[in-house]
Design an enzyme around this catalytic site. Structure first.
Site: not given
Ligand code: FPP
Length: 247
Positions: A21, A23, A26, A34, A66, A69-70, A195, A197, A208
């Protein structure tokens, strides 16, 4: 200091899942779009797989795209698909050299045909590689995976291939996309979000969880080792008492 030396090679996780996560943030921090962030995510993937291999980790699974993400802008979705196609092709020689077997989980049939083809080709080419299995979760959603699993098990019950009383955790494991992978021992999420997600909900039952503020494009070998060292300082009790574990 070489952080790798701090790792107990007898006690590394078998299977590490990563939510890559940050990108977008950043790239934004650099005044870029993006997609620039996604392009710069590849070094972090390379370094993580290399680091995992060096400490005998058997499997790494990356949340690359995911089901949700579509819903991103078409331009970004198209860029991610092109990135997937181009990087799989480009990295193939290194996968071969480093013994990386490529695998995928998710509704792969929803990916563009070209991406499906490249993915299938790379999976076939690398199928005899033995050092580490690198799984890309693509068009993946854990709830959808569980729904599919229930449907497939139900069909077997209806067709009398399976008796309801015989259904147990193993039956479920065997019908998930991850049927051929061990449970997740460690989940790493970058960028400060804490999260899960909709990622590998069943498979993470006893994982963990490790969260770091580092944004994914900045994530390097040493950050990966930090996560492993942190993991090794935890006491995994699987519902037992501390005394039972240390006995
Ligand atoms: C999360 O950052 C990243 C993704 C949704 C995509 C992950 C993709 C890559 C790491 C690129 C490599 C991809 C493939 C398919 C090989 P974000 O965009 O949600 O960042 P933000 O939270 O800062 O906006």
């Amino acid at each position: 200091m070489n952080k790798k030396l701090l790792i107990d090679l007898q006690n590394t996780p078998k299977h590490v899942a990563i939510i890559m996560d940050g990108n977008g943030r950043w790239a934004k921090g650099k005044g870029m779009n993006r997609i620039f962030g996604h392009r710069n995510a590849l070094t972090a993937i390379r370094e993580s797989v290399k680091a995992a291999s060096q400490v005998n980790i058997e499997a790494v699974t990356l949340y690359a795209f995911s089901t949700e993400n579509w819903n991103r802008p078409k331009l970004e979705v198209d860029a991610l698909m092109s990135l997937l196609i181009n990087s799989l092709k480009k990295e193939l020689p290194d996968f071969m050299k480093n013994g990386v077997r490529i695998n995928s989980i998710g509704a792969i049939e929803n990916l563009p045909k070209k991406a499906q083809k490249v993915l299938t080709d790379v999976i076939t080419e690398t199928k005899n590689n033995k050092d580490i299995v690198l799984t890309f979760a693509l068009s993946y959603g854990s709830r959808e995976e569980i729904v599919n699993t229930i449907k497939n098990i139900s069909k077997k019950v209806v067709n009398k291939q399976l008796n309801i009383e015989e259904i147990n955790e193993k039956t479920i494991n065997n019908h998930l996309y991850t049927f051929n992978l061990p449970d997740i021992d460690l989940m790493i999420r970058t960028s400060g979000e804490q999260r899960i997600s909709n990622f590998l909900l069943w498979q993470m039952a006893y994982a963990e969880l490790y969260f770091t503020n580092t944004l994914w494009p900045d994530f390097r070998e040493e950050h990966f080792y930090d996560a492993i060292i942190d993991y090794q300082n935890r006491e995994r009790r699987f519902g037992k008492t501390s005394e039972q574990i240390t006995e």
